[in-house]
Design a protein around this motif. Structure first.
Motif, PDB file in Angstrom:
ATOM      1  N   LYS A   1       0.824  -1.210   0.000  1.00 32.36           N
ATOM      2  CA  LYS A   1       0.000   0.000   0.000  1.00 32.36           C
ATOM      3  C   LYS A   1       0.859   1.261   0.000  1.00 32.36           C
ATOM      4  O   LYS A   1       2.000   1.270   0.465  1.00 32.36           O
ATOM      5  N   ALA A   2       0.275   2.319  -0.545  1.00 33.56           N
ATOM      6  CA  ALA A   2       0.891   3.638  -0.475  1.00 33.56           C
ATOM      7  C   ALA A   2       0.483   4.307   0.826  1.00 33.56           C
ATOM      8  O   ALA A   2      -0.536   3.974   1.429  1.00 33.56           O
ATOM      9  N   TYR A   3       1.299   5.250   1.280  1.00 33.95           N
ATOM     10  CA  TYR A   3       0.956   6.038   2.465  1.00 33.95           C
ATOM     11  C   TYR A   3       1.607   7.412   2.334  1.00 33.95           C
ATOM     12  O   TYR A   3       2.504   7.612   1.504  1.00 33.95           O
ATOM     13  N   GLY A   4       1.145   8.351   3.129  1.00 29.99           N
ATOM     14  CA  GLY A   4       1.736   9.687   3.091  1.00 29.99           C
ATOM     15  C   GLY A   4       1.619  10.373   1.754  1.00 29.99           C
ATOM     16  O   GLY A   4       2.460  11.211   1.406  1.00 29.99           O
ATOM     17  N   VAL A   5       0.580  10.064   0.982  1.00 29.50           N
ATOM     18  CA  VAL A   5       0.454  10.625  -0.368  1.00 29.50           C
ATOM     19  C   VAL A   5       0.198  12.135  -0.303  1.00 29.50           C
ATOM     20  O   VAL A   5       0.692  12.895  -1.141  1.00 29.50           O
ATOM     21  N   LYS A   6      -0.560  12.584   0.677  1.00 32.59           N
ATOM     22  CA  LYS A   6      -0.827  14.018   0.810  1.00 32.59           C
ATOM     23  C   LYS A   6       0.408  14.789   1.238  1.00 32.59           C
ATOM     24  O   LYS A   6       0.494  16.003   1.035  1.00 32.59           O
ATOM     25  N   GLY A   7       1.333  14.117   1.832  1.00 31.57           N
ATOM     26  CA  GLY A   7       2.553  14.771   2.295  1.00 31.57           C
ATOM     27  C   GLY A   7       3.273  13.916   3.313  1.00 31.57           C
ATOM     28  O   GLY A   7       2.672  13.466   4.287  1.00 31.57           O
ATOM     29  N   HIS A   8       4.540  13.652   3.073  1.00 30.91           N
ATOM     30  CA  HIS A   8       5.344  12.824   3.964  1.00 30.91           C
ATOM     31  C   HIS A   8       6.478  13.681   4.507  1.00 30.91           C
ATOM     32  O   HIS A   8       7.042  14.526   3.800  1.00 30.91           O
ATOM     33  N   ARG A   9       6.858  13.463   5.763  1.00 28.58           N
ATOM     34  CA  ARG A   9       7.860  14.313   6.417  1.00 28.58           C
ATOM     35  C   ARG A   9       9.243  14.228   5.777  1.00 28.58           C
ATOM     36  O   ARG A   9      10.091  15.101   6.027  1.00 28.58           O
ATOM     37  N   HIS A  10       9.490  13.228   4.942  1.00 30.04           N
ATOM     38  CA  HIS A  10      10.760  13.182   4.232  1.00 30.04           C
ATOM     39  C   HIS A  10      10.786  14.085   3.000  1.00 30.04           C
ATOM     40  O   HIS A  10      11.854  14.350   2.448  1.00 30.04           O
TER      41      HIS A  10
END
Length: 347
Positions: free
Chosen positions: A203-212
């Motif tokens: 699965k994908a995650y952090g698509v709206k914005g990831h801290r990296h």
């Protein structure tokens, strides 16, 4: 001998530091801290270290960290910035594996990590711990903010294309499609990383914005000498270790005659931990498991205008603890491979 302290020795990055440093000929492990496990032998918690690490966990207050030459922070975000000023004042070098000293803008740090930075005055001094970019600055530094796991793979994958203001690719439409194993989430109980949840799943995650993302953007813009724009989508895979990043870059008219395979081979020819694979290769995560090596393959499908860069690394080694040891070697004038010349594990 370099006297080493490790703050936060019970997580995955902590035990990786212990594994690597225990075989380092120029290091003595002086202190490993854990409030919860104070008094317990390290080898009791991690039997893999029996016969290699003969110290017990201690609380940060009991550990004599100020007598160390260097202290690694393998802790949650926010811990290093609380303790670093006092250690630096005592002449101790600090290497933080979390995000406290990665971002130069304290407002960006607060936005992405939901906490105020307690020593923003040190951000200007902190050197970003990506050896292939900042080797000379690292050698003279006393405070290092280590690169994150995803940012390491993305920056090394795009570095030869952007360095020194190169105009070979479109810099506003970069795409990083990245996958990581579950150990990237740390050694803690979380529903999403339970075997029954993460196994046989993708699965994908952090698509709206990831801290990296801000770290990657900051690094790539510094490499290029001008702002770049990137779409970054991370994914969780049913692996324990490993990152696989597929990077997409549109070739500009000025770059169409470039031999990209040669460009990457020449840029990384002297790098001890970057392996540019033969043309047409598709590197696998298991080819770097347990090692500090990054393997990169360059593709130009149909000889068209789209460049596809494949990058694999072990997220716990080159993406974290191994890279931290590499940086320590540079800080103390040691051979860069010292303690890191490990053959990857297979199967």
């Amino acid at each position: 001998m370099i006297k080493v302290g490790i703050v936060g020795g019970t997580g995955y990055t902590g035990v990786e530091l212990l594994r690597l440093l225990s075989r380092h000929h120029d290091v003595t492990i002086q202190a490993v801290t854990s409030r919860k496990e104070a008094g317990m032998k390290v080898s009791e918690m991690f039997p893999s270290l029996r016969g290699f690490v003969d110290v017990a966990f201690s609380t940060p207050e009991e550990a004599d960290l100020k007598s160390c030459d260097v202290v690694f922070f393998a802790t949650p975000h926010g811990v290093a910035m609380a303790q670093a000023p006092e250690l630096l004042a005592a002449g101790v070098k600090v290497i933080d594996l979390a995000a406290d000293f990665r971002l130069k803008d304290p407002a960006e740090f607060q936005k992405w990590y939901a906490m105020e930075h307690t020593c923003p005055d040190l951000l200007a001094e902190a050197v970003y711990g990506l050896a292939e970019v900042n080797r000379d600055a690292i050698a003279g530094a006393r405070l290092i903010g280590m690169a994150g796991c995803y940012p390491t793979s993305v920056q090394l994958g795009l570095l030869p294309l952007l360095e020194n203001g190169k105009a070979l690719i479109e810099t506003q439409t970069l795409i990083a499609d990245c996958k990581s194993g579950v150990s990237g989430a740390g050694r803690k109980a979380e529903v999403g990383t339970l075997f029954a949840e993460a196994g046989d799943n993708f699965k994908a995650y952090g698509v709206k914005g990831h801290r990296h993302l801000p770290e990657i953007m900051q690094g790539l813009s510094a490499i290029h000498g001008a702002p770049v724009a990137l779409t970054f989508v991370p994914h969780l895979t049913p692996l324990i270790r490993g990152i696989h990043s597929t990077l997409y870059a549109r070739i500009r008219p000025e770059g169409r005659e470039t031999d990209f395979q040669k460009l990457f081979e020449e840029r990384y020819a002297g790098e001890p931990f970057v392996d540019v694979m033969p043309a047409g290769s598709t590197p696998e995560t298991r080819s770097v498991r347990g090692s500090n090596m990054v393997r990169i393959a360059v593709h130009r499908p149909g000889n068209g205008d789209l460049l596809v860069i494949l990058v694999v690394e072990d997220n716990l080694v080159k993406g974290a603890s191994g890279q931290a040891v590499q940086v320590m070697n540079l800080m103390f004038g040691l051979p860069e491979r010292q303690g890191l010349d490990v053959v990857p594990l297979l199967p």
